[in-house]
Design an enzyme around this catalytic site. Sequence first.
Site, PDB file in Angstrom:
ATOM      1  CB  SER A 143      -0.862   0.005   1.261  1.00 43.81           C
ATOM      2  OG  SER A 143      -1.471   1.274   1.426  1.00 43.81           O
ATOM      3  CE1 TYR A 156      -4.077  -2.518   4.609  1.00 42.71           C
ATOM      4  CE2 TYR A 156      -3.163  -0.310   4.384  1.00 42.71           C
ATOM      5  CZ  TYR A 156      -3.697  -1.457   3.811  1.00 42.71           C
ATOM      6  OH  TYR A 156      -3.845  -1.526   2.455  1.00 42.71           O
TER       7      TYR A 156
HETATM    8  P1  NAD Z   1     -11.598  -5.134  -0.444  1.00 41.82           P
HETATM    9  O1  NAD Z   1     -11.966  -4.991   0.993  1.00 41.82           O
HETATM   10  O2  NAD Z   1     -12.606  -4.828  -1.485  1.00 41.82           O
HETATM   11  O3  NAD Z   1     -11.079  -6.619  -0.737  1.00 41.82           O
HETATM   12  C1  NAD Z   1     -10.293  -7.351   0.180  1.00 41.82           C
HETATM   13  C2  NAD Z   1     -10.221  -8.795  -0.254  1.00 41.82           C
HETATM   14  O4  NAD Z   1      -9.529  -9.532   0.751  1.00 41.82           O
HETATM   15  C3  NAD Z   1     -11.610  -9.416  -0.405  1.00 41.82           C
HETATM   16  O5  NAD Z   1     -11.655 -10.146  -1.594  1.00 41.82           O
HETATM   17  C4  NAD Z   1     -11.731 -10.334   0.795  1.00 41.82           C
HETATM   18  O6  NAD Z   1     -12.477 -11.492   0.523  1.00 41.82           O
HETATM   19  C5  NAD Z   1     -10.281 -10.685   1.072  1.00 41.82           C
HETATM   20  N1  NAD Z   1     -10.111 -11.023   2.485  1.00 41.82           N
HETATM   21  C6  NAD Z   1     -10.367 -10.228   3.547  1.00 41.82           C
HETATM   22  N2  NAD Z   1     -10.155 -10.902   4.691  1.00 41.82           N
HETATM   23  C7  NAD Z   1      -9.760 -12.149   4.337  1.00 41.82           C
HETATM   24  C8  NAD Z   1      -9.401 -13.305   5.066  1.00 41.82           C
HETATM   25  N3  NAD Z   1      -9.441 -13.357   6.405  1.00 41.82           N
HETATM   26  N4  NAD Z   1      -9.032 -14.409   4.376  1.00 41.82           N
HETATM   27  C9  NAD Z   1      -9.005 -14.404   3.032  1.00 41.82           C
HETATM   28  N5  NAD Z   1      -9.342 -13.340   2.286  1.00 41.82           N
HETATM   29  C10 NAD Z   1      -9.718 -12.224   2.933  1.00 41.82           C
HETATM   30  O7  NAD Z   1     -10.316  -4.245  -0.611  1.00 41.82           O
HETATM   31  P2  NAD Z   1      -9.370  -3.962  -1.880  1.00 41.82           P
HETATM   32  O8  NAD Z   1      -9.267  -2.495  -1.997  1.00 41.82           O
HETATM   33  O9  NAD Z   1      -9.779  -4.738  -3.056  1.00 41.82           O
HETATM   34  O10 NAD Z   1      -7.977  -4.487  -1.302  1.00 41.82           O
HETATM   35  C11 NAD Z   1      -7.206  -5.492  -1.930  1.00 41.82           C
HETATM   36  C12 NAD Z   1      -5.766  -5.367  -1.474  1.00 41.82           C
HETATM   37  O11 NAD Z   1      -5.278  -4.087  -1.871  1.00 41.82           O
HETATM   38  C13 NAD Z   1      -5.574  -5.442   0.044  1.00 41.82           C
HETATM   39  O12 NAD Z   1      -4.382  -6.156   0.323  1.00 41.82           O
HETATM   40  C14 NAD Z   1      -5.406  -3.980   0.440  1.00 41.82           C
HETATM   41  O13 NAD Z   1      -4.652  -3.839   1.605  1.00 41.82           O
HETATM   42  C15 NAD Z   1      -4.693  -3.435  -0.774  1.00 41.82           C
HETATM   43  N6  NAD Z   1      -4.795  -1.970  -0.949  1.00 41.82           N
HETATM   44  C16 NAD Z   1      -6.007  -1.379  -1.155  1.00 41.82           C
HETATM   45  C17 NAD Z   1      -6.045  -0.005  -1.321  1.00 41.82           C
HETATM   46  C18 NAD Z   1      -7.337   0.754  -1.555  1.00 41.82           C
HETATM   47  O14 NAD Z   1      -7.332   1.977  -1.433  1.00 41.82           O
HETATM   48  N7  NAD Z   1      -8.420   0.091  -1.897  1.00 41.82           N
HETATM   49  C19 NAD Z   1      -4.873   0.754  -1.261  1.00 41.82           C
HETATM   50  C20 NAD Z   1      -3.677   0.116  -1.038  1.00 41.82           C
HETATM   51  C21 NAD Z   1      -3.649  -1.262  -0.896  1.00 41.82           C
END
Ligand code: NAD
Length: 251
Positions: A143, A156
């Site tokens: 991130s 996080y």
């Molecule tokens: P999201 O909440 O839409 O998706 C998260 C995913 O992780 C989901 O598919 C969920 O099923 C899975 N997940 C959550 N807990 C879990 C568990 N205990 N076991 C297995 N799977 C699990 O969020 P996103 O934005 O799609 O995030 C995806 C990745 O990108 C994450 O690692 C997040 O940290 C990273 N990220 C997101 C952003 C943002 O702004 N959206 C920014 C930087 C990094």
Amino acid sequence: MSRIVLITGASRGLGRSMAEHLARAGWGVIGTYSSNRQAADEVAAGIAAAGGTARMLRFDAAEPGSIGTLVDEVQQALRDGFGAERLDALVNNAGIGELALFADTTEEQFDRVLLTNLKAPFFLTQRLLPVLADGGRVLNVSSGLARFTGPGYSAYAATKGAVEVLTRYQAQELAARGIRVNVVAPGAIATDFGGGAVRDVPQVAEAVAHQVALGRAGEADEIGSAVAAILSDDFRWVDGARIEVSGGQNL
Ligand code: NAD
């Protein structure tokens, strides 16, 4: 035969977009979902309708024994769904954030974030090593918050910083097998993440827009397309690298 990628957390958000982009680029997709079977089935059906192939497996990192079960099911899905023995790529996308100031973060919140964001991808990658093809790819998901601070995300961001360090060690140690390991660091993207704040709360979106050189939060599609590029042969000389995809956040 097409290459096959395993993407954790592929039923929504960034993982879903990665699955759709990689399928469009000709990859066979094995995705995981943690609870919403219907959403996972819709992703797989959309990919099939566009001419691709996707299998969805349930994986909740919080359940004891879940990694061993997933590894077995991945091998079965490879054989039954694709007639293959090996994975060509793994994307450790699943992750959670628990919004709490450092002073208020509980041990339970910390443990949940640590398990999902660091321990699960660490051991999933380790256990999949025999299944991952020589010359394959691993892509971890960090991130922008590992580089700059966002109030309430200390646990996080600490796990994401650790994932970035882990990536360099994995790249070093897996290079003998030609496996390249990189980490993508998305900026603020409009998904369900963090309760959907970037997508649904105008003040948050506006604050993000001021921090981003290109003037707005990102869309999931903009991470999916970047990931498809990073896993392609065009990135064959990129290894152990942190690739930020953030529209220029907090430059
Ligand atoms: P999201 O909440 O839409 O998706 C998260 C995913 O992780 C989901 O598919 C969920 O099923 C899975 N997940 C959550 N807990 C879990 C568990 N205990 N076991 C297995 N799977 C699990 O969020 P996103 O934005 O799609 O995030 C995806 C990745 O990108 C994450 O690692 C997040 O940290 C990273 N990220 C997101 C952003 C943002 O702004 N959206 C920014 C930087 C990094």
